[in-house]
Design an enzyme around this catalytic site. Sequence first.
Site, short mmCIF file in Angstrom:
data_model
loop_
_atom_site.label_atom_id
_atom_site.label_comp_id
_atom_site.label_asym_id
_atom_site.label_seq_id
_atom_site.Cartn_x
_atom_site.Cartn_y
_atom_site.Cartn_z
N ALA A 145 39.38 66.08 5.13
CA ALA A 145 39.06 67.15 6.08
C ALA A 145 40.18 68.16 6.26
O ALA A 145 39.95 69.36 6.32
CB ALA A 145 38.70 66.53 7.43
N ARG B 83 38.29 56.92 -1.27
CA ARG B 83 38.55 55.50 -1.60
C ARG B 83 37.24 54.73 -1.63
O ARG B 83 37.22 53.53 -1.77
CB ARG B 83 39.48 54.86 -0.55
CG ARG B 83 40.86 55.48 -0.44
CD ARG B 83 41.69 55.26 -1.72
NE ARG B 83 43.03 55.81 -1.56
CZ ARG B 83 43.35 57.08 -1.83
NH1 ARG B 83 42.42 57.92 -2.28
NH2 ARG B 83 44.60 57.49 -1.68
N GLU C 278 45.77 68.80 -6.90
CA GLU C 278 46.44 68.89 -5.61
C GLU C 278 47.03 70.29 -5.56
O GLU C 278 48.01 70.60 -6.24
CB GLU C 278 47.56 67.84 -5.48
CG GLU C 278 47.08 66.39 -5.49
CD GLU C 278 46.54 65.92 -4.15
OE1 GLU C 278 46.54 66.72 -3.18
OE2 GLU C 278 46.12 64.75 -4.08
ZN LIG Z 1 43.08 64.82 -0.47
#
Ligand SMILES: [Zn+2]
Length: 885
Positions: free
Chosen positions: A171, A246, A374
């Site tokens: 989030a 996960r 990322e």
């Molecule tokens: Zn993340």
Amino acid sequence: MKRILPLILMFSCILAHAQNNSLPYENTSVVKIKSLTPEIESALNAFDVNYLSCRSHACVPDVIVNKEAKNWLKDNGVSYETLVEDLKEKIDRENQYMNLMRSQRDGEAWYTIYRTYDEVQDKLEEIASSNSIATLINLGSSYENRAIRGIKFSTGGNNKPAVFFNGCQHAREWVTVMATTYLADQLSQNYTADSFIQNLLNIVDVYIIPIVNPDGYVYSHTTDRYWRKNRQPNPGSSYIGTDLNRNWDADWNGGQSTSTSPSSDVYVGSSPFSAYEANVVKNYMQSIPNLRGHLDIHSYSALVLGPWGYSNSQTPDHAEVVSLGNAMNDAITNTNGYPFTFGTGDANGALYLASGTMPDWTYDGLGALGYTYELRPNSASGGGFELPESQILDACEENYNGAMEMIIWAADIQSGCTDPSACNYNSNATVDDGSCAQIDECGDCGGNGPAPGYDCDGNCLTGETLNISMLDSYGDGWNGSNLVVNGISVTLNTGSSGSEVLCFDSSEGCVEVNVSEGSWPAEVSWTISDASGQELLSGGAPFTGEFNCDVQVSGCTDPSACNYNASAELDDGSCAELDECGDCGGDGPLPGYDCDGNIECGSGALLSIEMIDSYGDGWNGTDLIINGESFTFETGDNASASLCYDPSQGCVSVTATEGSYPTEVSWTISDASDQELISGGAPFTGEFNCVEPVSGCTNPDALNYNADAEVDDGSCEFTPVPDSQTIDLPEGWYTFSTYIEPINPSMDVVLAPVYNSLIIAKDGQGLAYLPNFDFNGIGDLNNGKGYLIKLSDASDLTISGTKLLPQDYQMEFNVGWNMFSYLRDSSGNLEQMLAPILNEIIIVKTFDGTAYLPEWNYNGIGDFIPGEGYQAKLTSSVTFYYPGN
Ligand SMILES: [Zn+2]
């Protein structure tokens, strides 16, 4: 139960506007712990700390700490660096900035602040409606019943290769929402403008889902800026949420950076796909027939990660994983020079393994290459999850270029130059990538020609070549020694030898050479030679010297010249004077310009045009058109221009075309004294200088001269120079007539010039003017008539007024006798003059009895003479016109 719902909705509305997502971070800081040991980690866990990222049993050392935890670090001598002193203040500032800017930003500026879930939904609808191959797709609903929506680009067809891009599993990673929305937005815009993108999207279907965790995303905006998981309750626990990344069925709960505790930020959930959102997205991805690639976009760390993430083993497709990964990593890094790192597994220990992630499931479950991005920044000190708004667009562009590499890879096309006339033509390329180049003047494909000052062979264009040879006896470069020749510095960076070429002008006399000492001067030696290999100077370090001092310096030797060279001994004929612009040897201003390079308008006037773009990226297609001349600018936030115009020509039309971002556009047109004439935005249609110039008579000599008039309208009136006729009047009787219409026709005024000798004047009816009695019985002179006159002395009678046109003046004759005029300005044969009425004529005679008798075919008069009057007797009344003069 149902009756509670409106209350809950109301409460959540209040939260949405309150923007108090900083509250959980009151009195906290972000610190980076220099050496995070398991002992420190477990001690810190007692203080409710929050690691910004954890993998396996190790966490990155960026951690949110409260006052107590910080005190513990101090008391126990743990070395740390404070990245954010007051985290609550930082989040509040971010909220304030967003609230301030939100109302002002649209268009391209959409990507300059973080956007809410609702704003992103609006943007997706706008993208889908603006592009024929873009469709708004709804994958399903979140736990709190929010739509998980995205854009699908497809030109139709079955089983086409497809790629899937998503942001915001986590989030708080707000920039991933911006970057994925930007990707959809740009693909949509570029599809229409760029044939390369068109070709790609004809081959590949693209799915883009900016927010796969909408509940968490909204919660991070309203309540907890650092929330990571979804918002699904966990039975038997008061802790909310599962870590979506996960919860996928690829090494699920495999123990690599996972937790089975609902309190953990990396909680795996109760089973694979127990999280609503993971399940919804999984089902949708399974329905895509030929998925080839997937990007799961996160922040932060500046990384590109390939499968697997849960193991250091290499996948069967490792070569391809690395090839595509490196291509994407290079494309991202090269976008703005912000370095990213690519790796798989734990990337040789630099990263950590993670179990149950989405891209690993894409690979294991669907056979597509799944990667993690990322995005910026690379550390918490660069803003962490709160990447500064000023870098959002940079991050978006980097993500776009990375994603494009995956689309190109999925299309399995060979891109390159497809133009056979280009020097880098690639006959295997099926899609042109815009790289086609031509041979430059030096014969290099795609080159820019020779370096300034040199020809294509590297020779000096002016002056002579200096060859500099540099040696280092130890073989490790010059360690800080610099050889400076006439201000140009060269050195040997590495190795034992090197060379440089410089240019110099041997006619200019001494060339100074300085060599700085550096760290190892004893290793340094060098030689300077001319083009023929003749050594000019050599030495070591440090060094100060000169060469070429024995030449006779040539130059301008005239002290009055502006380029006088005091050291010149030989005049080379170059002496010059200042031109009118003050330039030595210049030729004055260019035609049409003054010395400052401004346009000279001559008799016209100068307009200055100021153009502004509030977003600062140029006018995006808007043109400002003034009297047909077009102005715009491509980059930056303002530009100016000049234009001449003629103010006496009235209205100047101004239009501004709409362009792509009209709300950013403004402009002002001013005159030479900076007085604003007109201003506006885009689109625009208008005009200025429409005050009609005063028109009238501009000639000061005219009767009706108007000193205010700027434009002559042809109305000037002048005192007319009167026409006149001078008649020689003999002494005694005479019959006169005139072709002048007198200014004042009263017979006494007409005859005033001969007043002193005038005895009597009579008309054909016997009416008289008797000057001695001051009696005018005739009244006004009639130009059609002749008059008997008697003078005591011969006199000239000049009559002034308007000359008649005989062909326009109707002569009238009565039956019987008529005393009539001759109206032409030159003599004319009687029979020709009276031709129209000859049949009615019995006799014509002069004052002295000379006659014309048509019955006898006798013409004693001959010609009519201007100034004389005649008598005629007619058989009937007629009218006629004399011939023209
Ligand atoms: Zn993340």
